[in-house]
Design a protein around this motif. Structure first.
Motif, PDB file in Angstrom:
ATOM      1  N   GLN A 100       0.833  -1.213   0.000  1.00 46.32           N
ATOM      2  CA  GLN A 100       0.000   0.000   0.000  1.00 46.32           C
ATOM      3  C   GLN A 100       0.865   1.259   0.000  1.00 46.32           C
ATOM      4  O   GLN A 100       0.532   2.237  -0.670  1.00 46.32           O
ATOM      5  N   ILE A 101       1.972   1.245   0.730  1.00 43.95           N
ATOM      6  CA  ILE A 101       2.869   2.400   0.726  1.00 43.95           C
ATOM      7  C   ILE A 101       3.494   2.593  -0.647  1.00 43.95           C
ATOM      8  O   ILE A 101       3.548   3.715  -1.171  1.00 43.95           O
ATOM      9  N   LEU A 102       3.955   1.505  -1.253  1.00 43.84           N
ATOM     10  CA  LEU A 102       4.548   1.615  -2.589  1.00 43.84           C
ATOM     11  C   LEU A 102       3.526   2.107  -3.614  1.00 43.84           C
ATOM     12  O   LEU A 102       3.834   2.967  -4.440  1.00 43.84           O
ATOM     13  N   THR A 103       2.320   1.580  -3.539  1.00 39.76           N
ATOM     14  CA  THR A 103       1.283   1.994  -4.485  1.00 39.76           C
ATOM     15  C   THR A 103       0.854   3.436  -4.237  1.00 39.76           C
ATOM     16  O   THR A 103       0.685   4.206  -5.186  1.00 39.76           O
ATOM     17  N   LYS A 148      -0.653  11.849   2.207  1.00 37.15           N
ATOM     18  CA  LYS A 148      -0.710  10.498   1.634  1.00 37.15           C
ATOM     19  C   LYS A 148      -0.387   9.443   2.694  1.00 37.15           C
ATOM     20  O   LYS A 148      -1.045   8.397   2.754  1.00 37.15           O
ATOM     21  N   MET A 149       0.616   9.698   3.520  1.00 39.42           N
ATOM     22  CA  MET A 149       0.963   8.737   4.571  1.00 39.42           C
ATOM     23  C   MET A 149      -0.164   8.607   5.598  1.00 39.42           C
ATOM     24  O   MET A 149      -0.410   7.519   6.116  1.00 39.42           O
ATOM     25  N   THR A 150      -0.863   9.698   5.894  1.00 39.21           N
ATOM     26  CA  THR A 150      -1.984   9.647   6.837  1.00 39.21           C
ATOM     27  C   THR A 150      -3.114   8.794   6.286  1.00 39.21           C
ATOM     28  O   THR A 150      -3.689   7.969   7.004  1.00 39.21           O
ATOM     29  N   VAL A 151      -3.433   8.968   5.008  1.00 38.72           N
ATOM     30  CA  VAL A 151      -4.499   8.172   4.395  1.00 38.72           C
ATOM     31  C   VAL A 151      -4.114   6.699   4.374  1.00 38.72           C
ATOM     32  O   VAL A 151      -4.936   5.821   4.666  1.00 38.72           O
ATOM     33  N   PHE A 181       3.744   4.670  -7.100  1.00 35.09           N
ATOM     34  CA  PHE A 181       3.084   4.251  -8.333  1.00 35.09           C
ATOM     35  C   PHE A 181       1.715   4.887  -8.504  1.00 35.09           C
ATOM     36  O   PHE A 181       0.916   4.441  -9.306  1.00 35.09           O
ATOM     37  N   SER A 182       1.451   5.941  -7.772  1.00 34.01           N
ATOM     38  CA  SER A 182       0.163   6.608  -7.824  1.00 34.01           C
ATOM     39  C   SER A 182       0.075   7.481  -9.076  1.00 34.01           C
ATOM     40  O   SER A 182       1.041   8.122  -9.479  1.00 34.01           O
ATOM     41  N   LYS A 183      -1.107   7.519  -9.675  1.00 32.41           N
ATOM     42  CA  LYS A 183      -1.306   8.309 -10.883  1.00 32.41           C
ATOM     43  C   LYS A 183      -1.606   9.775 -10.583  1.00 32.41           C
ATOM     44  O   LYS A 183      -1.557  10.613 -11.467  1.00 32.41           O
ATOM     45  N   ASP A 184      -1.924  10.075  -9.315  1.00 34.52           N
ATOM     46  CA  ASP A 184      -2.280  11.448  -8.971  1.00 34.52           C
ATOM     47  C   ASP A 184      -1.129  12.251  -8.373  1.00 34.52           C
ATOM     48  O   ASP A 184      -1.321  13.384  -7.955  1.00 34.52           O
ATOM     49  N   THR A 185       0.059  11.701  -8.357  1.00 33.52           N
ATOM     50  CA  THR A 185       1.203  12.383  -7.753  1.00 33.52           C
ATOM     51  C   THR A 185       1.510  13.700  -8.459  1.00 33.52           C
ATOM     52  O   THR A 185       1.744  14.720  -7.808  1.00 33.52           O
TER      53      THR A 185
END
Length: 143
Positions: free
Chosen positions: A84-87, A112-115, A91-95
């Motif tokens: 989940q952290i890597l994704t 992002k880390m909080t979510v 590898f997120s499309k919204d970065t």
């Protein structure tokens, strides 16, 4: 702090947004596989607790069963948390979208880390609460 909450709210909305580009059949198949995996892991842990709890209760080692439950939850979170952290981070499309906003990169990173952390806490609660309830019922523990 205000920009952090705004970014975090946007990330949570993006998690539950319908993705029109993704195949619906693949999404349903993934949900079914994850559901079967969750049920099998939970069934294994609950059956182990039911089998071990009476003997453990006779010897007064309830804390060892609790340690087993916490250790299993941590191992499951470790496996799913890394992916989940890597994704979520790399590898997120919204970065690119979030980095173009007028907020610092640290704010985007911590949001992002909080979510991701909140998602992992939900998974851990879904694993631990049924196991703790079964342990309490099996050992006839009172509040």
């Amino acid at each position: 702090m205000k920009s952090y909450l705004i970014v975090m709210r946007m990330l949570v909305k993006n998690m539950f947004k319908k993705n029109t580009g993704e195949k619906k059949g693949l999404k349903i198949f993934t949900g079914i596989v994850l559901g079967i995996l969750y049920i099998s892991i939970l069934f294994g842990m609950i059956s182990t607790i039911i089998e071990v709890a009476p003997t453990v209760g006779d010897y007064g080692l309830q804390s060892d069963v609790l340690t087993f439950i916490f250790a299993m939850a941590v191992m499951i979170i470790l496996v799913f948390g890394i992916t989940q952290i890597l994704t979520g981070l790399y590898f997120s499309k919204d970065t690119e979208f979030f980095l173009s906003l007028p907020v610092s990169t640290g704010t985007v990173y911590f949001a992002k880390m909080t979510v991701i952390y909140l998602g992992m806490m939900a998974v851990e609660a879904a694993i631990m609460i049924p196991c703790l309830v079964v342990m309490g019922i099996t050992l006839k523990m009172s509040a």
